[in-house]
Design an enzyme around this catalytic site. Structure first.
Site, PDB file in Angstrom:
ATOM      1  N   TYR A  50       0.790  -1.179  -0.187  1.00 15.25           N
ATOM      2  CA  TYR A  50       0.177   0.056  -0.050  1.00 15.25           C
ATOM      3  C   TYR A  50       0.857   1.243  -0.007  1.00 15.25           C
ATOM      4  CZ  TYR A  50      -3.119   3.740   1.838  1.00 15.25           C
ATOM      5  OH  TYR A  50      -3.754   4.719   2.191  1.00 15.25           O
ATOM      6  N   LYS A  74       0.879   4.469  -2.614  1.00 18.22           N
ATOM      7  CA  LYS A  74       0.695   5.675  -2.427  1.00 18.22           C
ATOM      8  C   LYS A  74       1.729   6.719  -2.461  1.00 18.22           C
ATOM      9  CE  LYS A  74      -2.749   5.863  -2.155  1.00 18.22           C
ATOM     10  NZ  LYS A  74      -3.892   6.296  -2.776  1.00 18.22           N
TER      11      LYS A  74
END
Length: 324
Positions: A186, A190
């Site tokens: 993740y 990002k």
């Protein structure tokens, strides 16, 4: 969390302006759509499910009866769907004033899409890169005919870009990160969102390489918000645990309401307080200019990621023109 004096009610009249918000059917995206529509904007909701988008539209119309909202089918786990969505939008609108790449997933178990990419990296970054790429010609055309600084692109990221990335920032040798944690995957996605904005600003920003084709850009960390994302992180804990924990965090003030999570996106995409001089900025809660991680400020890493992505997408035959 820190706050500026920004008030969403202060944004100017947006009547006649068209925006696209991915993931606009739920959470922060839905609140962002409502905020733009309240000020007269025409907003396209990019979502996979037509039914859920129509429910969101019906709900927004209860509080904003004049809202001009439209559904745009897009499945971020399918690159061909992304390219088709961009084509559909270009065929249906003459101008596009803002693109908010808002949709995302967080902390889900390891999986690979049918396109062959790790699902968080594709959903959060690759597909939004591709969508932006295909919409840049329309954004540029709009910018040439509009007030300087009024055409904008926002990537919704998170502070996870700083806290959860692999040591290299972007691990080009192992982008799937199968052996890493779900949050590391993740965090990489990002960080990619922030680097995308950094390089996009290098090309199209007020001081960019294409000075006559100005697009104002921003990466937005919306805050720690109570959204469906918190229920998705099943790679960290079962849903039976995540639910109660989320409720406790909300009661303690650790998670804030969705409407507040939209403030920074609305600020960056439409406020006159976010000017040309802020292009390329990292916006933090709520509607303040912050400082991203050291890796997110690495211009060479941003260019390398952009070049890698462009080559990947070009090799797949889903790009139309070359951009720097």
């Amino acid at each position: 969390m820190p706050s500026s004096l920004f008030n969403p009610e202060s944004i100017p009249d947006l009547k006649g302006k068209v925006y696209l918000v991915t993931g606009g059917n739920t959470g922060i995206g839905k609140a962002t759509v409502a905020g733009l529509a309240e000020h007269g904007a025409t907003v396209y909701i990019g979502a996979r499910s037509k039914g859920k988008a129509e429910l969101a539209i019906a709900d927004i119309l209860k509080t904003v009866p004049s809202a001009d909202l439209h559904y745009l089918h897009i499945d971020l786990a399918d690159l061909s769907s992304v390219a088709k969505a961009a084509k559909t939008l270009r065929e249906n609108v003459a101008a596009l004033y803002g693109l908010i790449n808002n949709a995302g997933i967080m902390g889900v178990p390891y999986a690979v899409t049918n396109d062959g990419y790790e699902i968080q990296f594709q959903t959060n970054y690759l597909s939004h890169w591709l969508l932006t790429y295909h919409l840049v010609p329309l954004l540029v055309e709009t910018a040439r005919k509009s007030v300087s600084g009024s055409v904008r692109v926002v990537n919704v990221t998170s502070d996870g870009h700083e806290h959860f990335t692999p040591n290299a920032g972007i691990n080009f040798e192992d982008l799937d990160l199968k052996s890493a944690s779900s949050m590391t995957r993740y965090g990489q996605s990002k960080l990619a969102n922030v680097l995308h904005i950094k390089h996009l600003n290098t090309i199209y920003g007020p001081k960019g390489e294409y000075l006559a084709e100005e697009i104002v850009c921003a990466a937005v960390h919306p805050g720690h918000i109570d959204t469906a994302l918190n229920k998705q992180t099943t790679a960290l804990a079962p849903a039976s645990i995540l639910g109660p924990v989320t409720r406790v965090m909300k009661c303690l003030g650790i998670l804030d309401e969705q409407e507040k999570g939209a403030w920074s996106s609305i600020f960056a995409i439409a406020s006159s307080d976010f000017g040309r001089e802020h292009s390329g900025a990292y916006v933090v809660p709520y509607a303040k200019i912050g400082t991203p991680s050291e890796k997110a400020r690495d211009a060479e890493l941003a260019r390398r990621l952009f070049d890698w992505t462009e080559k990947e997408m070009r090799d797949r035959g889903i790009l139309e023109t070359r951009q720097r």
